[in-house]
Design an enzyme around this catalytic site. Structure first.
Site, PDB file in Angstrom:
ATOM      1  N   ASN A  14       0.079  -3.586  32.563  1.00  0.00           N
ATOM      2  CA  ASN A  14       0.653  -2.243  32.506  1.00  0.00           C
ATOM      3  C   ASN A  14       2.068  -2.346  33.059  1.00  0.00           C
ATOM      4  OD1 ASN A  14       1.392   0.406  32.829  1.00  0.00           O
ATOM      5  ND2 ASN A  14      -0.114   0.871  34.424  1.00  0.00           N
ATOM      6  N   TRP A  15       3.036  -2.297  32.158  1.00  0.00           N
ATOM      7  CA  TRP A  15       4.428  -2.530  32.575  1.00  0.00           C
ATOM      8  C   TRP A  15       5.054  -1.301  33.241  1.00  0.00           C
ATOM      9  CZ3 TRP A  15       6.753  -5.483  27.701  1.00  0.00           C
ATOM     10  CH2 TRP A  15       6.033  -6.679  27.524  1.00  0.00           C
ATOM     11  N   LYS A  16       4.392  -0.177  33.149  1.00  0.00           N
ATOM     12  CA  LYS A  16       4.902   1.078  33.731  1.00  0.00           C
ATOM     13  C   LYS A  16       6.344   1.334  33.256  1.00  0.00           C
ATOM     14  CE  LYS A  16       1.663   0.481  37.463  1.00  0.00           C
ATOM     15  NZ  LYS A  16       1.277   0.774  38.842  1.00  0.00           N
ATOM     16  N   HIS A 109      -4.333   7.224  33.999  1.00  0.00           N
ATOM     17  CA  HIS A 109      -3.850   6.331  35.061  1.00  0.00           C
ATOM     18  C   HIS A 109      -3.552   7.169  36.310  1.00  0.00           C
ATOM     19  CE1 HIS A 109      -1.224   3.723  37.375  1.00  0.00           C
ATOM     20  NE2 HIS A 109      -1.853   2.729  36.768  1.00  0.00           N
ATOM     21  N   GLU A 111      -1.172   7.295  38.287  1.00  0.00           N
ATOM     22  CA  GLU A 111       0.161   7.895  38.367  1.00  0.00           C
ATOM     23  C   GLU A 111       0.255   9.130  37.474  1.00  0.00           C
ATOM     24  OE1 GLU A 111       2.096   4.158  37.622  1.00  0.00           O
ATOM     25  OE2 GLU A 111       1.243   3.505  39.539  1.00  0.00           O
ATOM     26  N   GLU A 182      -9.535   1.719  39.180  1.00  0.00           N
ATOM     27  CA  GLU A 182      -8.355   1.408  39.981  1.00  0.00           C
ATOM     28  C   GLU A 182      -8.321   2.295  41.222  1.00  0.00           C
ATOM     29  OE1 GLU A 182      -5.051  -0.391  37.364  1.00  0.00           O
ATOM     30  OE2 GLU A 182      -4.963   1.759  37.100  1.00  0.00           O
ATOM     31  N   GLY A 188      -0.315  -1.039  43.680  1.00  0.00           N
ATOM     32  CA  GLY A 188       1.060  -1.287  44.116  1.00  0.00           C
ATOM     33  C   GLY A 188       1.203  -1.415  45.622  1.00  0.00           C
ATOM     34  N   SER A 233      -3.376  -4.213  42.626  1.00  0.00           N
ATOM     35  CA  SER A 233      -2.861  -5.423  43.289  1.00  0.00           C
ATOM     36  C   SER A 233      -3.587  -6.699  42.882  1.00  0.00           C
ATOM     37  CB  SER A 233      -2.877  -5.249  44.811  1.00  0.00           C
ATOM     38  OG  SER A 233      -2.051  -4.158  45.186  1.00  0.00           O
ATOM     39  N   GLY A 254      -0.521  -4.344  37.203  1.00  0.00           N
ATOM     40  CA  GLY A 254       0.784  -3.689  37.207  1.00  0.00           C
ATOM     41  C   GLY A 254       1.862  -4.687  37.578  1.00  0.00           C
ATOM     42  N   GLY A 255       2.233  -4.711  38.862  1.00  0.00           N
ATOM     43  CA  GLY A 255       3.340  -5.545  39.346  1.00  0.00           C
ATOM     44  C   GLY A 255       3.314  -6.980  38.842  1.00  0.00           C
TER      45      GLY A 255
HETATM   46  P1  PGA Z   1      -0.637  -2.997  40.537  1.00  0.00           P
HETATM   47  O1  PGA Z   1      -0.852  -1.788  39.486  1.00  0.00           O
HETATM   48  O2  PGA Z   1      -1.248  -4.227  39.928  1.00  0.00           O
HETATM   49  O3  PGA Z   1       0.846  -3.105  40.709  1.00  0.00           O
HETATM   50  O4  PGA Z   1      -1.341  -2.597  41.792  1.00  0.00           O
HETATM   51  C1  PGA Z   1      -2.043  -1.642  38.778  1.00  0.00           C
HETATM   52  C2  PGA Z   1      -1.955  -0.431  37.859  1.00  0.00           C
HETATM   53  O5  PGA Z   1      -1.357   0.571  38.261  1.00  0.00           O
HETATM   54  O6  PGA Z   1      -2.483  -0.439  36.732  1.00  0.00           O
END
Ligand code: PGA
Length: 271
Positions: A14-16, A109, A111, A182, A188, A233, A254-255
């Site tokens: 997930n590149w956000k 998600h 966010e 999640e 994050g 994470s 994500g990251g």
């Molecule tokens: P993260 O994000 O790996 O940076 O914790 C995961 C996500 O939001 O899908």
């Protein structure tokens, strides 16, 4: 006795709101090259990767992945509107996602839920719109830290799951869904759920899926066909432990998905 189902592991990035057209294409290219270079043993029993780039790069990334044959690659949007078209400035529809050559979408998600205040009803409508359009939804659920501390984790994720799939009235529709657990406190933050903590929730979600299948005229065992990804994470050094759990069928990253080497490291840990 029912036969055990071999769920194909899925590692999804997930590149956000990261990457430009150029850097996104370069990232996808590097990952695909890395994947192709990895030992052929990797492809048994089979695994799959997914990219969720920003909408602006969706078509290019989908195009790049179209001819790739070392493993299946899913390309998807990070969000989508439930309506087909209309006066919804800034939104994209299922048809637009499909027209980019993409076949999946992240929905609910954390966010979207907590930064953009999306409601359960909106998320449920989006999941239905995606399934109706033959787009694979990845329905994300997860509790906040205060909810975990108040022992409400199962209640919260059960509710999010139920509301997310409410519009799917047929067992066959439900089979097309991917679920991602999640925990909000792990996204994050560098703080990961322990494999045991994650497995506990994944196992619970699978039981809830069994009930959901029965409610729709399907069999409880159909729950075994659904992939439940863990996110929060995930890094190369914790992936294999997490993915070793019975009900963890992949990762939503994500990251660490923004760096080809770390994403590939997670892929290697998945096998
Ligand atoms: P993260 O994000 O790996 O940076 O914790 C995961 C996500 O939001 O899908």
């Amino acid at each position: 006795m029912t036969e055990p189902v071999n769920r194909t592991p899925l590692i999804a990035g997930n590149w956000k709101m990261n990457t430009t057209l150029e850097s996104g294409v370069a990232l996808a290219k590097n990952i695909l090259e890395g994947v192709a270079a990895i030992d052929a043993g990797f492809s048994t029993p089979g695994w799959e990767i997914a990219f969720y780039p920003p909408a602006t790069s969706l078509a290019l990334v989908a195009d790049l992945c179209a001819g790739f044959d070392a493993c299946d690659v899913l390309v998807g949007a990070q969000n989508m509107h439930a309506e087909d078209s209309g006066a919804f400035t800034g939104e994209i529809s299922a048809e637009m996602v499909l027209s980019c050559g993409a076949g999946s979408v992240l929905l609910g998600h954390s966010e979207r839920r907590h930064v953009f205040n999306e409601t359960d009803a909106e998320i449920g409508a989006k999941v239905k719109a995606a399934v109706d359009a033959a787009i694979t939804p990845v329905l994300c659920v997860g509790e906040k830290l205060e909810e975990r501390d108040a022992d409400k984790t199962m209640e919260v994720v059960a509710h999010q799951l139920e509301a997310g799939i409410e519009g799917l009235t047929e067992a066959e529709q439900l089979k097309t869904v991917i679920v991602a657990y999640e925990p909000v406190w792990a996204i994050g933050t560098g703080r990961t759920a322990s494999p045991a903590q994650a497995q506990e929730v994944h196992g619970f979600l699978r039981k809830e899926l069994g009930k959901a299948f029965e409610k729709r005229g399907g069999k409880a065992e159909d729950r075994e066909t659904i992939r439940i990804l863990y996110g929060g994470s995930v890094k190369p050094d914790n992936a294999s432990e997490l993915l070793g759990e019975t009900d963890i069928d992949g990762a939503l990253v994500g990251g660490a998905s923004l760096d080809a080497q770390s994403f590939l490291g997670i892929c290697e840990g998945s096998n």
